[in-house]
Design an enzyme around this catalytic site. Structure first.
Site, short mmCIF file in Angstrom:
data_model
loop_
_atom_site.label_atom_id
_atom_site.label_comp_id
_atom_site.label_asym_id
_atom_site.label_seq_id
_atom_site.Cartn_x
_atom_site.Cartn_y
_atom_site.Cartn_z
N GLY A 104 1.01 -1.39 0.65
CA GLY A 104 -0.13 0.37 -0.40
C GLY A 104 0.92 1.15 0.02
O GLY A 104 0.54 2.34 -0.47
N GLU A 111 3.46 4.78 5.01
CA GLU A 111 2.47 3.43 5.16
C GLU A 111 1.95 3.55 4.16
O GLU A 111 1.55 5.16 4.96
CB GLU A 111 3.16 2.93 6.22
CG GLU A 111 1.66 2.38 6.54
CD GLU A 111 0.95 0.97 5.94
OE1 GLU A 111 1.92 0.28 4.41
OE2 GLU A 111 0.91 -0.11 6.55
N ASP A 116 -4.80 1.13 10.39
CA ASP A 116 -6.02 1.11 11.04
C ASP A 116 -6.22 0.23 12.60
O ASP A 116 -5.96 1.81 13.15
CB ASP A 116 -6.61 0.13 9.87
CG ASP A 116 -7.90 -0.21 9.47
OD1 ASP A 116 -9.01 0.50 10.85
OD2 ASP A 116 -8.25 -1.33 9.64
N LYS A 162 -7.41 6.06 10.20
CA LYS A 162 -8.20 5.44 10.59
C LYS A 162 -8.45 5.64 12.08
O LYS A 162 -8.32 4.61 12.73
CB LYS A 162 -8.59 4.42 10.10
CG LYS A 162 -10.06 4.45 9.15
CD LYS A 162 -10.45 2.69 9.07
CE LYS A 162 -10.43 2.86 7.30
NZ LYS A 162 -10.57 1.17 6.71
N PHE A 182 -13.80 1.80 4.68
CA PHE A 182 -13.03 1.91 3.92
C PHE A 182 -13.35 2.20 2.28
O PHE A 182 -14.12 2.96 1.63
CB PHE A 182 -13.80 0.11 3.48
CG PHE A 182 -12.50 -1.17 2.52
CD1 PHE A 182 -11.69 -1.98 3.02
CD2 PHE A 182 -13.02 -1.11 0.96
CE1 PHE A 182 -10.46 -2.03 2.60
CE2 PHE A 182 -11.51 -1.65 0.75
CZ PHE A 182 -10.87 -2.63 1.81
N ASP A 205 -6.03 -0.86 -1.88
CA ASP A 205 -6.35 -1.58 -2.71
C ASP A 205 -7.73 -2.11 -2.36
O ASP A 205 -8.38 -2.21 -1.10
CB ASP A 205 -5.72 -3.37 -3.04
CG ASP A 205 -5.29 -3.90 -1.07
OD1 ASP A 205 -5.51 -3.64 -0.70
OD2 ASP A 205 -5.79 -5.49 -1.44
P1 IMP Z 1 -3.14 -1.90 10.35
O1 IMP Z 1 -2.81 -3.47 10.53
O2 IMP Z 1 -5.49 -3.09 10.97
O3 IMP Z 1 -3.26 -0.62 11.28
O4 IMP Z 1 -3.85 -2.42 9.08
C1 IMP Z 1 -2.98 -1.58 8.19
C2 IMP Z 1 -3.40 -2.16 6.72
O5 IMP Z 1 -4.45 -2.84 6.95
C3 IMP Z 1 -3.25 -1.02 5.87
O6 IMP Z 1 -1.48 -1.04 5.44
C4 IMP Z 1 -3.49 -1.51 4.64
O7 IMP Z 1 -2.71 -2.26 3.32
C5 IMP Z 1 -4.69 -2.29 5.00
N1 IMP Z 1 -6.01 -1.62 4.78
C6 IMP Z 1 -6.32 -0.90 6.39
N2 IMP Z 1 -8.10 -0.25 6.25
C7 IMP Z 1 -7.99 -0.15 4.72
C8 IMP Z 1 -8.91 0.44 3.58
O8 IMP Z 1 -9.94 0.71 4.34
N3 IMP Z 1 -8.64 -0.08 2.73
C9 IMP Z 1 -7.57 -0.81 2.12
N4 IMP Z 1 -6.46 -1.46 2.53
C10 IMP Z 1 -6.87 -0.82 4.56
MG MG Z 2 -0.78 -1.25 3.89
#
Ligand code: IMP
Ligand code: MG
Length: 175
Positions: free
Chosen positions: A43, A98, A102, A130, A151, A158
């Site tokens: 991403g 990054e 999330d 987020k 989302f 993606d």
């Molecule tokens: P985390 O580990 O939950 O913080 O998620 C991080 C990863 O989840 C990011 O590097 C993104 O690749 C993916 N991600 C989280 N939210 C979204 C979204 O709304 N759309 C697309 N990818 C997301």
């Molecule tokens: Mg990512």
């Protein structure tokens, strides 16, 4: 490819303006230093490729990869390393780039790995935050946009199945 009912959340123009501003600010932070910029794949690749071209510094680029999302829109909670850097990071100034924070699980995992290699410094920049969904405390030094719990995809992020990273705007799926 799947079709989604989406609305534009952040335009390409708005992103470009903020990325330029961040690039200038980061350039000021590393004057006289050499930097290793590490896009977190997949991403972070699009954001990082625009960002480094707005940075007037001596820098190298290394890649690191992590995955936690499988084919859905919810994190499995399990992070795995899909690609590691090829240069040693010991004693280097590292900038991790990054797309989105999330739950924070991905960044927490990658930051821990990088810190274990004893860099001279580690700073993390993310395009999107987020915050409402955070599950672990994670240090993020620069956030470009804070977004609601929706989302989103485009500009490197993606949609399920790995599509739409090539959209110039960031769009949100309609509720
Ligand atoms: P985390 O580990 O939950 O913080 O998620 C991080 C990863 O989840 C990011 O590097 C993104 O690749 C993916 N991600 C989280 N939210 C979204 C979204 O709304 N759309 C697309 N990818 C997301
Ligand atoms: Mg990512």
């Amino acid at each position: 490819m799947n079709c989604y009912d989406v609305e534009k959340l952040i335009s390409a123009e708005e992103i470009a303006g903020k990325v330029r501003e961040l690039g200038r600010r980061l350039s000021g932070m590393y004057v006289g230093k050499t930097l290793v910029v590490i896009p977190l794949l997949k991403g972070g690749a699009v954001f990082a490729s625009d960002l480094i071209r707005c940075m007037d510094l001596d820098l190298q680029v290394e890649f690191i990869g992590a995955a936690s999302y499988d084919e859905g829109t919810e994190s499995s909670g399990e992070v795995r390393l899909t690609l590691d850097t090829s240069l040693p990071l010991n004693g280097r100034h590292v900038l991790l780039v990054e797309d989105i924070v999330d739950t924070g699980l991905t960044l927490a995992y990658i930051q821990k790995l990088i810190r274990s290699r004893k860099p001279a410094s580690l700073r993390t920049v993310v395009l999107l935050d987020k915050r409402a969904r955070r599950r672990v405390d994670v240090v993020v030094d620069e956030v470009v946009f804070s977004i609601p719990d929706r989302f989103v995809f485009g500009y490197g992020l993606d949609s399920p199945g790995g599509y739409h990273r090539n959209l110039a705007d960031i769009v949100a799926v309609k509720d």
